[in-house]
Write a protein that holds these residues in place. Structure first.
Motif, PDB file in Angstrom:
ATOM      1  N   THR A 112      -3.517 -18.544  56.852  1.00 12.91           N
ATOM      2  CA  THR A 112      -3.958 -18.960  55.531  1.00 12.91           C
ATOM      3  C   THR A 112      -4.196 -17.756  54.632  1.00 12.91           C
ATOM      4  OG1 THR A 112      -5.040 -20.808  56.564  1.00 12.91           O
ATOM      5  CG2 THR A 112      -5.684 -20.347  54.302  1.00 12.91           C
ATOM      6  N   ILE A 113      -3.445 -17.752  53.537  1.00 16.53           N
ATOM      7  CA  ILE A 113      -3.636 -16.687  52.548  1.00 16.53           C
ATOM      8  C   ILE A 113      -4.398 -17.297  51.375  1.00 16.53           C
ATOM      9  CG2 ILE A 113      -2.498 -15.005  51.028  1.00 16.53           C
ATOM     10  CD1 ILE A 113      -0.048 -15.207  52.919  1.00 16.53           C
ATOM     11  N   ALA A 114      -5.456 -16.611  50.953  1.00 16.72           N
ATOM     12  CA  ALA A 114      -6.257 -17.096  49.826  1.00 16.72           C
ATOM     13  C   ALA A 114      -6.340 -16.014  48.766  1.00 16.72           C
ATOM     14  CB  ALA A 114      -7.659 -17.463  50.304  1.00 16.72           C
ATOM     15  N   ILE A 115      -6.485 -16.464  47.524  1.00 21.90           N
ATOM     16  CA  ILE A 115      -6.769 -15.502  46.453  1.00 21.90           C
ATOM     17  C   ILE A 115      -8.181 -15.775  45.939  1.00 21.90           C
ATOM     18  CG2 ILE A 115      -4.363 -15.159  45.716  1.00 21.90           C
ATOM     19  CD1 ILE A 115      -5.157 -17.040  43.265  1.00 21.90           C
ATOM     20  N   TYR A 116      -8.832 -14.721  45.485  1.00 23.09           N
ATOM     21  CA  TYR A 116     -10.143 -14.867  44.855  1.00 23.09           C
ATOM     22  C   TYR A 116     -10.013 -14.255  43.459  1.00 23.09           C
ATOM     23  CZ  TYR A 116     -15.253 -14.192  44.174  1.00 23.09           C
ATOM     24  OH  TYR A 116     -16.535 -14.206  43.681  1.00 23.09           O
ATOM     25  N   PRO A 117      -9.690 -15.109  42.455  1.00 23.82           N
ATOM     26  CA  PRO A 117      -9.466 -14.571  41.112  1.00 23.82           C
ATOM     27  C   PRO A 117     -10.775 -14.440  40.337  1.00 23.82           C
ATOM     28  CG  PRO A 117      -9.062 -16.922  41.104  1.00 23.82           C
ATOM     29  CD  PRO A 117      -9.513 -16.579  42.491  1.00 23.82           C
ATOM     30  N   GLY A 118     -10.804 -13.490  39.417  1.00 17.57           N
ATOM     31  CA  GLY A 118     -11.997 -13.352  38.579  1.00 17.57           C
ATOM     32  C   GLY A 118     -11.871 -12.167  37.647  1.00 17.57           C
ATOM     33  N   SER A 119     -12.886 -12.025  36.808  1.00 16.18           N
ATOM     34  CA  SER A 119     -12.900 -10.884  35.885  1.00 16.18           C
ATOM     35  C   SER A 119     -13.486  -9.649  36.586  1.00 16.18           C
ATOM     36  CB  SER A 119     -13.741 -11.209  34.648  1.00 16.18           C
ATOM     37  OG  SER A 119     -13.271 -12.394  34.049  1.00 16.18           O
ATOM     38  N   PHE A 120     -14.497  -9.862  37.384  1.00 12.13           N
ATOM     39  CA  PHE A 120     -15.127  -8.780  38.155  1.00 12.13           C
ATOM     40  C   PHE A 120     -15.439  -7.561  37.288  1.00 12.13           C
ATOM     41  CE2 PHE A 120     -12.215 -11.029  41.129  1.00 12.13           C
ATOM     42  CZ  PHE A 120     -13.170 -11.615  41.937  1.00 12.13           C
ATOM     43  N   ASP A 121     -16.085  -7.814  36.165  1.00 11.86           N
ATOM     44  CA  ASP A 121     -16.346  -6.724  35.205  1.00 11.86           C
ATOM     45  C   ASP A 121     -17.847  -6.516  35.032  1.00 11.86           C
ATOM     46  OD1 ASP A 121     -15.630  -4.785  33.283  1.00 11.86           O
ATOM     47  OD2 ASP A 121     -16.066  -6.189  31.678  1.00 11.86           O
ATOM     48  N   PRO A 122     -18.524  -5.924  35.988  1.00 13.88           N
ATOM     49  CA  PRO A 122     -18.039  -5.366  37.256  1.00 13.88           C
ATOM     50  C   PRO A 122     -18.295  -6.335  38.416  1.00 13.88           C
ATOM     51  CG  PRO A 122     -20.266  -4.634  36.882  1.00 13.88           C
ATOM     52  CD  PRO A 122     -19.944  -5.601  35.775  1.00 13.88           C
ATOM     53  N   ILE A 123     -17.816  -5.917  39.594  1.00 13.16           N
ATOM     54  CA  ILE A 123     -18.094  -6.681  40.813  1.00 13.16           C
ATOM     55  C   ILE A 123     -19.597  -6.597  41.112  1.00 13.16           C
ATOM     56  CG2 ILE A 123     -17.577  -4.697  42.366  1.00 13.16           C
ATOM     57  CD1 ILE A 123     -16.157  -7.385  43.894  1.00 13.16           C
ATOM     58  N   THR A 124     -20.176  -7.723  41.537  1.00 12.64           N
ATOM     59  CA  THR A 124     -21.612  -7.752  41.843  1.00 12.64           C
ATOM     60  C   THR A 124     -21.821  -8.031  43.340  1.00 12.64           C
ATOM     61  OG1 THR A 124     -21.838 -10.136  41.574  1.00 12.64           O
ATOM     62  CG2 THR A 124     -22.083  -8.787  39.571  1.00 12.64           C
ATOM     63  N   ASN A 125     -23.071  -7.945  43.765  1.00 16.47           N
ATOM     64  CA  ASN A 125     -23.387  -8.288  45.164  1.00 16.47           C
ATOM     65  C   ASN A 125     -23.039  -9.743  45.461  1.00 16.47           C
ATOM     66  OD1 ASN A 125     -24.335  -5.754  45.798  1.00 16.47           O
ATOM     67  ND2 ASN A 125     -26.461  -6.240  45.281  1.00 16.47           N
ATOM     68  N   GLY A 126     -23.121 -10.606  44.436  1.00 15.86           N
ATOM     69  CA  GLY A 126     -22.771 -12.022  44.617  1.00 15.86           C
ATOM     70  C   GLY A 126     -21.288 -12.173  44.930  1.00 15.86           C
ATOM     71  N   HIS A 127     -20.439 -11.466  44.178  1.00 12.13           N
ATOM     72  CA  HIS A 127     -18.993 -11.505  44.460  1.00 12.13           C
ATOM     73  C   HIS A 127     -18.716 -10.960  45.875  1.00 12.13           C
ATOM     74  CE1 HIS A 127     -18.491 -10.805  39.870  1.00 12.13           C
ATOM     75  NE2 HIS A 127     -18.147 -12.056  40.104  1.00 12.13           N
ATOM     76  N   LEU A 128     -19.379  -9.865  46.198  1.00 15.72           N
ATOM     77  CA  LEU A 128     -19.113  -9.233  47.503  1.00 15.72           C
ATOM     78  C   LEU A 128     -19.528 -10.144  48.655  1.00 15.72           C
ATOM     79  CD1 LEU A 128     -20.063  -5.574  46.578  1.00 15.72           C
ATOM     80  CD2 LEU A 128     -17.809  -6.370  47.309  1.00 15.72           C
ATOM     81  N   ASP A 129     -20.591 -10.908  48.433  1.00 16.28           N
ATOM     82  CA  ASP A 129     -21.047 -11.870  49.430  1.00 16.28           C
ATOM     83  C   ASP A 129     -19.963 -12.948  49.643  1.00 16.28           C
ATOM     84  OD1 ASP A 129     -23.054 -13.401  50.992  1.00 16.28           O
ATOM     85  OD2 ASP A 129     -23.033 -14.735  49.248  1.00 16.28           O
ATOM     86  N   VAL A 130     -19.379 -13.408  48.543  1.00 15.19           N
ATOM     87  CA  VAL A 130     -18.316 -14.423  48.644  1.00 15.19           C
ATOM     88  C   VAL A 130     -17.095 -13.816  49.355  1.00 15.19           C
ATOM     89  CG1 VAL A 130     -16.668 -15.824  47.307  1.00 15.19           C
ATOM     90  CG2 VAL A 130     -19.080 -15.800  46.649  1.00 15.19           C
ATOM     91  N   ILE A 131     -16.744 -12.586  49.008  1.00 10.23           N
ATOM     92  CA  ILE A 131     -15.585 -11.928  49.638  1.00 10.23           C
ATOM     93  C   ILE A 131     -15.796 -11.808  51.151  1.00 10.23           C
ATOM     94  CG2 ILE A 131     -14.282  -9.747  49.816  1.00 10.23           C
ATOM     95  CD1 ILE A 131     -14.746  -9.390  46.764  1.00 10.23           C
TER      96      ILE A 131
END
Ligand code: PNS
Length: 162
Positions: free
Chosen positions: A4-23
């Motif tokens: 399974t290949i997934a993409i995680y799209p977003g602006s990430f301007d900037p990346i936060t701890n919340g984004h990193l937790d999801v990643i």
């Protein structure tokens, strides 16, 4: 699910701890996760797409199945180009729900072969957003609980430039 290949799209301007937790969490349930940084010409981001890609690569280098790329245009096209059948998104609170549901449904109409998988944001990050981080940083507030130290330093340097 196989490979399974997934993409995680977003602006990430900037990346936060919340984004990193999801990643981190998404990388455990899919075989390959590609973080897609949206190049949005109608917005003026704090960081260029290249800077965002570099910073996310640095922050995810310990995750073997995570790749980072920038993209322009539609998220579903980015998914198809990468052979992805899954779009990952984080849900913080009910306030995210309308927008996220609308986006997931639109994407499903455009690409029925691609599904959206939501991760509920860990409670300690439910208040976090990139815009809040930028606002706190602009007024020299403490962002150490919002982003990794490496990202905090990049934000502080960027704020000095503008
Ligand atoms: O981090 P963000 O800004 O909430 O991410 C929003 C994003 C990038 C996922 C969304 O704006 C998007 O998918 N943009 C690409 C254009 C697109 O595919 N639009 C149709 C989906 S409604």
């Amino acid at each position: 699910m196989n490979n399974t290949i997934a993409i995680y799209p977003g602006s990430f301007d900037p990346i936060t701890n919340g984004h990193l937790d999801v990643i981190e969490r998404a990388s455990k349930v899919v075989d390959k996760l590609i973080v897609g940084v949206l190049v949005n010409s109608s917005k003026r981001p704090l960081f260029s797409a290249e800077e965002r890609v570099t910073m996310i690569r640095e922050m995810t280098k310990h995750l073997d199945n995570v790749e980072v790329a920038s993209f322009e245009g539609l998220t579903i096209d980015f998914a198809h180009q990468n052979g992805a059948r899954v779009i990952v998104r984080g849900l913080r609170a009910i306030t995210d729900f309308d927008y996220e549901l609308q986006m997931a449904q639109t994407n499903r109409i455009l690409a029925p072969d691609v599904d959206t998988m939501f991760f509920s944001t860990s409670l300690q990050y439910s208040y976090l957003s990139s815009s809040t981080v930028k606002e706190i940083a602009k007024y020299h507030g403490d962002i150490s609980m919002c982003v990794p130290e490496y990202v905090a330093r990049l934000i502080e340097d960027k704020m000095k430039e503008i």
